[in-house]
Design a protein around this motif. Structure first.
Motif, mmCIF file in Angstrom:
data_model
loop_
_atom_site.group_PDB
_atom_site.id
_atom_site.type_symbol
_atom_site.label_atom_id
_atom_site.label_comp_id
_atom_site.label_asym_id
_atom_site.label_seq_id
_atom_site.Cartn_x
_atom_site.Cartn_y
_atom_site.Cartn_z
ATOM 1 N N GLY A 98 -43.061 104.362 -29.500
ATOM 2 C CA GLY A 98 -43.147 104.544 -28.018
ATOM 3 C C GLY A 98 -42.600 103.519 -27.067
ATOM 4 N N TYR A 99 -42.804 103.195 -25.373
ATOM 5 C CA TYR A 99 -43.031 101.922 -25.175
ATOM 6 C C TYR A 99 -43.821 102.121 -23.697
ATOM 7 C CZ TYR A 99 -41.137 105.935 -21.701
ATOM 8 O OH TYR A 99 -40.598 106.967 -20.821
ATOM 9 N N GLY A 100 -44.012 101.260 -23.424
ATOM 10 C CA GLY A 100 -43.995 100.727 -21.822
ATOM 11 C C GLY A 100 -44.183 99.855 -20.830
ATOM 12 N N LEU A 101 -45.269 99.694 -20.409
ATOM 13 C CA LEU A 101 -45.074 98.423 -19.316
ATOM 14 C C LEU A 101 -46.476 97.936 -19.092
ATOM 15 C CD1 LEU A 101 -42.933 96.614 -17.467
ATOM 16 C CD2 LEU A 101 -43.451 99.083 -15.327
ATOM 17 N N THR A 102 -47.014 96.477 -18.713
ATOM 18 C CA THR A 102 -48.137 96.285 -18.321
ATOM 19 C C THR A 102 -48.118 95.073 -17.362
ATOM 20 O OG1 THR A 102 -49.040 96.721 -21.447
ATOM 21 C CG2 THR A 102 -49.852 95.243 -19.786
ATOM 22 N N THR A 103 -48.964 95.268 -16.552
ATOM 23 C CA THR A 103 -49.221 94.037 -15.270
ATOM 24 C C THR A 103 -50.183 93.508 -15.834
ATOM 25 O OG1 THR A 103 -47.684 95.671 -14.174
ATOM 26 C CG2 THR A 103 -49.112 93.777 -13.190
ATOM 27 N N LEU A 104 -50.061 92.508 -15.945
ATOM 28 C CA LEU A 104 -51.610 91.014 -15.778
ATOM 29 C C LEU A 104 -51.857 90.967 -14.818
ATOM 30 C CD1 LEU A 104 -51.246 90.602 -19.536
ATOM 31 C CD2 LEU A 104 -52.771 91.983 -18.770
ATOM 32 N N ILE A 105 -53.056 89.903 -14.652
ATOM 33 C CA ILE A 105 -52.907 89.125 -13.912
ATOM 34 C C ILE A 105 -54.147 88.171 -14.300
ATOM 35 C CG2 ILE A 105 -54.573 88.108 -11.407
ATOM 36 C CD1 ILE A 105 -53.071 90.895 -10.457
ATOM 37 N N VAL A 119 -48.526 103.632 -21.161
ATOM 38 C CA VAL A 119 -47.360 103.952 -22.706
ATOM 39 C C VAL A 119 -46.967 105.376 -22.533
ATOM 40 C CG1 VAL A 119 -49.522 104.586 -23.195
ATOM 41 C CG2 VAL A 119 -48.074 102.992 -24.481
ATOM 42 N N ASP A 120 -45.993 105.474 -22.595
ATOM 43 C CA ASP A 120 -45.504 106.617 -23.203
ATOM 44 C C ASP A 120 -45.265 106.407 -25.193
ATOM 45 O OD1 ASP A 120 -43.049 108.517 -24.323
ATOM 46 O OD2 ASP A 120 -43.517 109.500 -22.598
ATOM 47 N N LYS A 141 -48.391 88.754 -15.276
ATOM 48 C CA LYS A 141 -47.198 88.509 -16.042
ATOM 49 C C LYS A 141 -46.648 89.856 -15.999
ATOM 50 C CE LYS A 141 -46.448 87.746 -21.580
ATOM 51 N NZ LYS A 141 -47.344 87.342 -22.459
ATOM 52 N N ILE A 142 -45.658 90.470 -15.815
ATOM 53 C CA ILE A 142 -45.405 91.893 -16.654
ATOM 54 C C ILE A 142 -44.345 92.309 -17.412
ATOM 55 C CG2 ILE A 142 -43.887 94.364 -14.811
ATOM 56 C CD1 ILE A 142 -44.059 91.997 -12.708
ATOM 57 N N ARG A 143 -44.978 93.107 -18.474
ATOM 58 C CA ARG A 143 -44.147 92.566 -19.809
ATOM 59 C C ARG A 143 -43.613 94.471 -20.044
ATOM 60 N NH1 ARG A 143 -46.980 94.380 -24.444
ATOM 61 N NH2 ARG A 143 -46.258 93.441 -26.415
ATOM 62 N N GLY A 144 -42.134 93.980 -20.819
ATOM 63 C CA GLY A 144 -42.203 96.289 -21.282
ATOM 64 C C GLY A 144 -41.930 96.074 -22.477
ATOM 65 N N HIS A 145 -42.718 96.848 -23.446
ATOM 66 C CA HIS A 145 -41.974 97.180 -24.897
ATOM 67 C C HIS A 145 -41.820 98.399 -25.366
ATOM 68 C CE1 HIS A 145 -46.214 98.449 -24.552
ATOM 69 N NE2 HIS A 145 -46.594 98.886 -25.496
ATOM 70 N N VAL A 146 -41.567 98.280 -26.588
ATOM 71 C CA VAL A 146 -41.129 99.505 -27.602
ATOM 72 C C VAL A 146 -41.489 98.581 -28.609
ATOM 73 C CG1 VAL A 146 -38.623 100.632 -28.304
ATOM 74 C CG2 VAL A 146 -38.395 99.185 -25.821
ATOM 75 N N THR A 147 -42.279 99.973 -29.394
ATOM 76 C CA THR A 147 -42.472 99.983 -30.781
ATOM 77 C C THR A 147 -42.164 101.200 -31.463
ATOM 78 O OG1 THR A 147 -44.792 101.242 -30.163
ATOM 79 C CG2 THR A 147 -44.769 99.086 -29.892
#
Length: 182
Positions: free
Chosen positions: A93-100, A116-117, A68-74
């Motif tokens: 903030g914003y970020g990108l997460t990679t999950l296995i 995350v930034d 799962k590759i997930r980008g987010h804005v908060t």
């Protein structure tokens, strides 16, 4: 000791802060989806607002692994009045997460990493004397970080439970989830 309206921490060693919110997820065809979290709260003169939106792509790798590759804005803010004026903490903030994850029938353990930034601003407005001009002080910081994430989801038909650990910006975060899916 923290003694602001609605915020009381008598133990000077308190280093945790709880929160909660409403989570919604919409899975689209071909492994795409969107997620949203909203957490508005107003209690005893303290206002807390948090919103997050994310888009993701999820796919199977072989017969047992899920990626799962997930980008987010908060965005969020915490506001309260103290005896001299208003105090406001804002976050964007914003970020990108990679999950296995390991796709077992009832449970799915997963691990991953993320980036995350974020930008945080603290603003305090005060008026010490009646009729005096308002004084506003602000300080901000922008930083980015990489972090690890690990969790476990339990899927029981339409009832789902989850527990997740992450450490963005060096802060340990433990999140629990209770969900209904259909």
């Amino acid at each position: 000791t923290i003694d602001a309206p609605g915020i009381k921490a008598e133990d000077p060693n308190t280093d945790t802060l709880g929160n909660g919110g409403l989570f919604a997820q919409l899975q689209l065809p071909l492994g795409f989806g969107v997620e949203a979290i909203i957490a508005p709260l107003e209690l005893d003169g303290v206002s807390y607002n948090y919103q997050s939106i994310a888009a993701y792509y999820s796919t199977g790798i072989g017969s047992m692994l899920n990626l799962k590759i997930r980008g987010h804005v908060t965005t969020g803010d915490l506001t309260f009045d103290d005896p001299t004026g208003e105090v406001k903490f804002e976050h964007d903030g914003y970020g990108l997460t990679t999950l296995i994850g390991l796709g077992l029938p009832l449970i799915e353990p997963y691990v991953g990493f993320g980036y995350v930034d974020g930008e945080n601003t603290l603003t305090a407005a005060s008026s010490l004397f009646t009729g005096s001009a308002e004084t506003i002080a602000a300080a901000g910081v922008e930083e980015d970080d990489t972090y690890v994430i690990a969790g476990l989801d339990v899927n029981l038909l339409i009832f789902k439970l989850g527990l997740e650990y992450s450490n963005p910006f060096g802060n340990e975060k433990i999140a629990g989830r209770v969900a209904f899916g259909f």
